[in-house]
Write an enzyme that holds these catalytic residues in place. Structure first.
Site, PDB file in Angstrom:
ATOM      1  N   ARG A 284       0.841  -1.208   0.000  1.00  0.00           N
ATOM      2  CA  ARG A 284       0.000   0.000   0.000  1.00  0.00           C
ATOM      3  C   ARG A 284       0.868   1.247   0.000  1.00  0.00           C
ATOM      4  NH1 ARG A 284      -3.089   0.100   5.196  1.00  0.00           N
ATOM      5  NH2 ARG A 284      -3.747   2.075   4.349  1.00  0.00           N
TER       6      ARG A 284
ATOM      7  N   ILE B 200       3.421   3.343  11.097  1.00  0.00           N
ATOM      8  CA  ILE B 200       2.075   3.769  11.479  1.00  0.00           C
ATOM      9  C   ILE B 200       2.164   5.153  12.136  1.00  0.00           C
ATOM     10  CG2 ILE B 200       1.266   1.403  11.887  1.00  0.00           C
ATOM     11  CD1 ILE B 200       1.520   2.096  14.977  1.00  0.00           C
TER      12      ILE B 200
ATOM     13  N   ASP C  96      -1.148   9.881  16.063  1.00  0.00           N
ATOM     14  CA  ASP C  96      -0.948  11.285  16.388  1.00  0.00           C
ATOM     15  C   ASP C  96      -1.822  11.738  17.555  1.00  0.00           C
ATOM     16  OD1 ASP C  96       0.636  11.216  14.134  1.00  0.00           O
ATOM     17  OD2 ASP C  96      -0.582  12.598  12.939  1.00  0.00           O
TER      18      ASP C  96
ATOM     19  N   TYR D 294       5.995   9.628  16.654  1.00  0.00           N
ATOM     20  CA  TYR D 294       6.403   9.402  15.253  1.00  0.00           C
ATOM     21  C   TYR D 294       7.719  10.137  14.948  1.00  0.00           C
ATOM     22  CZ  TYR D 294       5.649   9.157  10.133  1.00  0.00           C
ATOM     23  OH  TYR D 294       5.753   8.938   8.784  1.00  0.00           O
TER      24      TYR D 294
ATOM     25  N   PRO E  54      10.788  11.372   3.321  1.00  0.00           N
ATOM     26  CA  PRO E  54       9.701  11.954   2.517  1.00  0.00           C
ATOM     27  C   PRO E  54       9.023  13.087   3.283  1.00  0.00           C
ATOM     28  CG  PRO E  54       9.429   9.557   2.762  1.00  0.00           C
ATOM     29  CD  PRO E  54      10.459  10.006   3.747  1.00  0.00           C
TER      30      PRO E  54
ATOM     31  N   ILE F 172       3.178  13.060   1.445  1.00  0.00           N
ATOM     32  CA  ILE F 172       2.940  12.320   0.209  1.00  0.00           C
ATOM     33  C   ILE F 172       1.454  11.940   0.151  1.00  0.00           C
ATOM     34  CG2 ILE F 172       3.686  10.314  -1.164  1.00  0.00           C
ATOM     35  CD1 ILE F 172       5.956  12.359  -0.471  1.00  0.00           C
TER      36      ILE F 172
END
Ligand code: CAA
Length: 240
Positions: free
Chosen positions: A12, A85, A88, A147, A177, A180
């Site tokens: 994915r 994952i 948040d 994260y 990244p 995205i």
């Protein structure tokens, strides 16, 4: 020679684009996933890429999963640690479980995959490990202490392992990244995301295939002089 690659979270989002890009370049790809079996089956039917289910945050499951891939396809030459994952929340609302799961999967997954594959690469004197970090591991992000810490950890992990792999022909690099166009970013509240996109100089979200192109570069036969680096692909949002 056909190189064998494992892409974690490879069915994915960014991982899917990476699996497809490597396959198009002639690698034999195993796409790891942790979720929906029917979706993984459909992915294999549509792409011809074999899928393997395990939780990269689980050490023993990762060792067993990689062993199975090696039994089916051969020794692993390339690992792309993409699985990750988000959980948040601002710190005062974040639970220990939110913290622990993100560390376990996002950062622990890199350790577990390296334990399963790096010794073999080192012995065979060739390997490519690409870890997917994040702009938010470089700059921090409101609501993401878990994260950001895990992704920042990935950047340190990359530089340390690169030093261990260098004399054995094993390169270890990271991609950072920015935002995205994936399900993960789509989960950010719309009003918050609008403000984030307004701060991206190129004026748009990135595309998963733009990340895959950079991963393919780092995995190439002739990329052996690139190691311990972090390649930032963020539309100019954070110049580091
Ligand atoms: N900077 C400063 N203040 C901010 C802020 C920011 N970036 N974001 C929110 N706030 C403020 C809000 O303005 C609000 O303040 P007031 O109460 O004074 O109005 C306060 O924080 C609370 O905001 P929310 O109502 O949004 O609070 P919440 O508890 O419902 O949600 C949150 C907090 C979970 C952090 C939510 O704002 C959120 O999801 N933010 C997005 C976080 C993000 O960017 N995640 C990236 C996911 S994609 C990814 O991670 C991939 C990658 O690698 C890039």
């Amino acid at each position: 020679m056909t190189r064998i690659a494992i892409v974690t979270g490879g069915t994915r989002g960014i991982g899917k684009a990476i699996s497809l890009a490597l396959k198009d370049l002639g690698y034999t790809v195993a796409a790891n996933y942790a979720g929906n079996d029917d979706k993984a089956k459909a992915f294999t039917e549509a792409t011809g890429i074999a899928t393997y289910k395990w939780d990269v945050g689980d050490h023993d499951a990762t060792l067993a999963g990689v062993k199975q891939v090696e039994a089916d396809l051969g020794p692993i030459d390339v690992v792309v640690n993409n699985a990750g994952i988000t959980r948040d929340a601002v710190l005062h609302k974040m639970s220990f479980d939110d913290w622990n799961e993100v560390m376990r999967i996002n950062l622990g997954g890199c350790f577990n995959m390296a334990k399963a594959t790096f010794p073999g690469m080192r012995e065979r004197k060739w390997g490519r490990i690409v870890n997917i970090g994040s702009i938010n591991g470089q700059s921090g992000q409101y609501g993401q202490v878990n994260y950001a810490a895990a992704k920042s950890g990935i950047h340190g992990f990359t530089k340390a392992l690169a030093q261990e792999g260098a004399k054995f022909g094993v390169t270890v690099n990271a991609i950072a990244p920015g935002y995205i166009d994936t399900d993960m970013v789509a989960a950010v509240p719309e009003a918050v995301l609008e403000k984030i996109v307004a701060k991206i100089p190129v004026g748009r979200l990135g595309q998963a295939k733009e990340i895959a192109r950079a991963v393919a570069f780092l995995c190439a036969e002739d990329a052996g002089f690139v190691t311990g680096s972090t390649l930032s692909l963020n539309g100019g949002q954070h110049m580091y």
